[in-house]
Design a protein around this motif. Structure first.
Motif, PDB file in Angstrom:
ATOM      1  N   LEU A 407       0.808  -1.210  -0.063  1.00 20.63           N
ATOM      2  CA  LEU A 407      -0.090   0.217   0.075  1.00 20.63           C
ATOM      3  C   LEU A 407       0.855   1.394  -0.044  1.00 20.63           C
ATOM      4  O   LEU A 407       0.503   2.335   0.130  1.00 20.63           O
ATOM      5  N   GLY A 408       2.035   1.067  -0.100  1.00 14.83           N
ATOM      6  CA  GLY A 408       3.060   2.259  -0.377  1.00 14.83           C
ATOM      7  C   GLY A 408       3.473   3.030   0.862  1.00 14.83           C
ATOM      8  O   GLY A 408       3.602   4.250   0.797  1.00 14.83           O
ATOM      9  N   LEU A 409       3.602   2.455   1.991  1.00 14.72           N
ATOM     10  CA  LEU A 409       3.865   2.949   3.357  1.00 14.72           C
ATOM     11  C   LEU A 409       5.312   2.184   3.600  1.00 14.72           C
ATOM     12  O   LEU A 409       5.254   1.085   3.898  1.00 14.72           O
ATOM     13  N   ILE A 410       6.564   2.769   3.767  1.00 10.58           N
ATOM     14  CA  ILE A 410       7.718   2.230   4.152  1.00 10.58           C
ATOM     15  C   ILE A 410       7.664   2.516   5.809  1.00 10.58           C
ATOM     16  O   ILE A 410       7.862   3.765   6.133  1.00 10.58           O
ATOM     17  N   CYS A 411       7.700   1.570   6.842  1.00 14.03           N
ATOM     18  CA  CYS A 411       7.788   1.783   8.123  1.00 14.03           C
ATOM     19  C   CYS A 411       8.467   0.511   8.713  1.00 14.03           C
ATOM     20  O   CYS A 411       8.773  -0.395   7.826  1.00 14.03           O
ATOM     21  N   ARG A 412       8.669   0.367  10.009  1.00 16.06           N
ATOM     22  CA  ARG A 412       9.412  -0.801  10.223  1.00 16.06           C
ATOM     23  C   ARG A 412       8.458  -1.605  11.283  1.00 16.06           C
ATOM     24  O   ARG A 412       7.793  -1.145  12.409  1.00 16.06           O
ATOM     25  N   ALA A 413       8.334  -2.768  10.809  1.00 10.50           N
ATOM     26  CA  ALA A 413       7.422  -3.746  11.960  1.00 10.50           C
ATOM     27  C   ALA A 413       8.341  -4.479  12.509  1.00 10.50           C
ATOM     28  O   ALA A 413       9.091  -5.263  12.004  1.00 10.50           O
ATOM     29  N   ASP A 414       8.665  -4.479  13.813  1.00 11.34           N
ATOM     30  CA  ASP A 414       9.730  -4.745  14.551  1.00 11.34           C
ATOM     31  C   ASP A 414       9.216  -5.821  15.740  1.00 11.34           C
ATOM     32  O   ASP A 414       8.155  -5.369  16.455  1.00 11.34           O
ATOM     33  N   ASP A 415       9.921  -6.837  16.265  1.00  8.54           N
ATOM     34  CA  ASP A 415       9.511  -7.319  17.445  1.00  8.54           C
ATOM     35  C   ASP A 415      10.662  -7.676  18.135  1.00  8.54           C
ATOM     36  O   ASP A 415      10.768  -8.753  18.864  1.00  8.54           O
ATOM     37  N   ARG A 416      11.478  -6.593  18.447  1.00 11.21           N
ATOM     38  CA  ARG A 416      12.714  -6.769  19.435  1.00 11.21           C
ATOM     39  C   ARG A 416      12.153  -6.421  20.746  1.00 11.21           C
ATOM     40  O   ARG A 416      12.681  -5.328  21.087  1.00 11.21           O
ATOM     41  N   GLY A 417      11.433  -6.929  21.196  1.00 10.31           N
ATOM     42  CA  GLY A 417      10.495  -6.870  22.158  1.00 10.31           C
ATOM     43  C   GLY A 417       9.121  -7.117  21.966  1.00 10.31           C
ATOM     44  O   GLY A 417       8.779  -8.145  21.483  1.00 10.31           O
ATOM     45  N   GLU A 418       8.006  -6.274  22.397  1.00 10.54           N
ATOM     46  CA  GLU A 418       6.729  -6.953  21.741  1.00 10.54           C
ATOM     47  C   GLU A 418       6.511  -6.387  20.303  1.00 10.54           C
ATOM     48  O   GLU A 418       7.555  -5.423  20.001  1.00 10.54           O
ATOM     49  N   PRO A 419       5.682  -6.870  19.427  1.00 12.08           N
ATOM     50  CA  PRO A 419       5.336  -6.180  18.211  1.00 12.08           C
ATOM     51  C   PRO A 419       5.211  -4.746  18.136  1.00 12.08           C
ATOM     52  O   PRO A 419       4.273  -4.456  19.033  1.00 12.08           O
ATOM     53  N   VAL A 420       5.960  -4.036  17.363  1.00 13.08           N
ATOM     54  CA  VAL A 420       5.646  -2.446  17.372  1.00 13.08           C
ATOM     55  C   VAL A 420       5.906  -2.045  15.689  1.00 13.08           C
ATOM     56  O   VAL A 420       6.585  -2.742  14.811  1.00 13.08           O
ATOM     57  N   ILE A 421       5.119  -1.060  15.315  1.00 16.73           N
ATOM     58  CA  ILE A 421       5.241  -0.560  14.046  1.00 16.73           C
ATOM     59  C   ILE A 421       5.889   0.798  14.473  1.00 16.73           C
ATOM     60  O   ILE A 421       5.517   1.535  15.144  1.00 16.73           O
TER      61      ILE A 421
END
Ligand SMILES: Cc1ncc(COP(=O)(O)O)c(C=O)c1O
Length: 454
Positions: A407-421
């Motif tokens: 959908l054209g959005l670069i962000c970070r989906a990360d789970d170095r801990g709880e899942p976060v965007i």
């Protein structure tokens, strides 16, 4: 070269960082062009760069004046070391950074990036204490889940088990204390208000290590890994007091939080504390050339000034002339376009665009400051129930990352801990970009909660 050919060559030869080789190659985006807050891939798809590359592109993409500054410098003097010699760009940039840095942080040691800056700060702390007659001080305290880089020293300071484990044994002498995760605080969750137990936990770590053996405490102003942990009020005042009580240096790792990310030139300024050393990189050049720095206070530099004692440390490309020229031009843009004021004027709107998503049951918490935010995702908002490891992996890697990119959005989906965007747009972003971030996240998180939440 065409997209398919690039993919085939990447598949065979490119060793991506923190990436598995040869998997999901068909889904790899090859980004070839940028303009402002947007980038385009080799298939012509446009993306909103909601992460500023990797917390780097402060002034946005495609700034011709930075490319021209690099070209001018390369034509005049492409390379000369700052070992023994100097070049005008390094001198001017050192003076400019010293004038921008808080307090008496006046001595600038250039590096090529963040890990080298952290590595340099630990080595300086160790040599400093040797020179002033306290050779037993060599240890470091940092925080759980923190990321401080990948070289062996910086990795040892890093508090992420998953990154540390394959490389053990690491450099000895590092212990980790509590971070400032207020949403899941184990220290004062049951108290009526924050007790600053997380700051006191640093003191406990110092006492366990032996206060006379500890050289430095390394902390980010807002901790990135784990999802933009903002410290509680009074946290840094308490940490500063603890460091001073035991004669320990406070290193502010601002590889992400400097250069406007929190709306101030340095994150420590925004959070109102004075470190002994600042480490920085990324936004200093907005990524138009690689550069980092360690900025030390006059007190820490003093034993090395006008004596035979030199800091026995350096890197070939540190303070590269082209990078210094770019950094100076980048700081000119900060001034000309009043980027710090722009962030301060717009950070409320950015926060509101993200907090607007709090009606979605999958959104646990929105936290951050400036243009640096994390959204923690939960299975059940009411109970704050976490996703299992497998669920988090599937949510982030199989679903969110690709759906957001589609959908054209670069962000970070990360789970170095709880899942976060995580979101950290270029500092030139404004309401138009915030709207697009809001709409894309609302769509994708609504889909995600249908699949993954209760
Ligand atoms: C706080 C912090 N310190 C150090 C580093 C390492 O920087 P680099 O990747 O430039 O070596 C990073 C990278 O993201 C960082 O966020």
């Amino acid at each position: 070269m065409q997209h398919d050919e690039l993919i085939a060559l990447a598949d065979r030869h490119l060793w991506g960082h923190f990436s598995s080789i040869g998997s999901a190659v068909d889904r790899m985006r090859i980004v070839e062009r940028g303009d402002g807050c947007y980038v385009w891939d080799t298939n012509g798809n446009q993306y909103l760069d909601g992460l500023a590359g990797l917390f780097v592109s402060q002034v946005g993409h495609g700034r011709v004046e930075l490319a021209e500054a690099a070209g001018r410098q390369a034509s005049q003097l492409a390379y000369f070391p700052i070992w023994t010699y100097a070049h005008p760009g390094a001198v001017e940039l050192a003076a400019r950074l010293a004038s921008l840095a808080p307090g008496d942080l006046n001595r600038v040691f250039f590096t090529s990036g963040g890990s080298e800056s952290v590595e340099s700060a630990w080595k300086l702390a160790r040599q400093y204490f040797r020179v002033i007659g306290q050779p037993e001080r060599h240890k470091v305290i940092s925080r759980h889940l923190s990321y401080h880089g990948t070289s062996m020293g910086a990795l040892s300071i890093t508090g992420l088990e998953v990154l540390r484990e394959p490389f053990e044994p690491l450099v000895p002498g590092v212990s980790h204390a509590a971070n400032t995760n207020r949403y899941r605080c184990k220290l004062c969750a049951d108290c009526p208000g924050c007790t600053l137990g997380c700051a006191d936990d640093i003191e406990q770590a110092i006492l366990r290590a032996g206060p006379e053996t500890v050289a430095a405490v390394f902390l980010e102003p807002v901790q990135n890994a784990g999802g933009c942990f903002v410290p509680p009020d009074g946290y840094f005042a308490r940490v500063r007091e603890i460091c001073d009580r035991y004669g320990i240096l406070l290193v502010s790792d601002e590889v992400i939080c400097a250069f406007g990310r929190l709306g101030s030139m340095f994150g420590s300024e925004r959070l109102d504390y004075l470190p002994d050393i600042i480490t920085c990189a990324k936004g200093m050049t907005s990524g138009y050339a690689p550069l980092g720095a360690m900025i030390a206070s006059d007190r820490i530099a003093e034993p090395f000034v006008g004596t035979d004692e030199s800091f026995l440390h350096g890197f070939t490309f540190a303070g590269h002339p082209v990078s210094c020229a770019v950094a100076l031009a980048n700081l000119d843009i900060f001034e000309k376009e009043q980027l710090l004021d722009h962030v301060k004027a717009n950070e409320g709107a950015f926060r509101s665009a993200l907090e607007d998503l709090c009606d979605l049951p999958i959104v646990g918490e929105v936290r951050g400051m400036g243009y640096f935010y994390g959204i923690e995702l939960v299975k059940d908002r009411g109970t704050r129930e976490s996703f299992s490891e497998e669920e988090a992996e599937s949510l982030l890697r199989d679903f969110l990352t690709n759906r957001l990119l589609d959908l054209g959005l670069i962000c970070r989906a990360d789970d170095r801990g709880e899942p976060v965007i995580q979101l950290s747009p270029p500092l030139v972003a404004g309401p138009e970009e915030f709207d697009r971030i809001n709409q894309t996240l609302r769509k994708v998180l609504t889909e995600a909660q249908g699949r993954f939440s209760r």
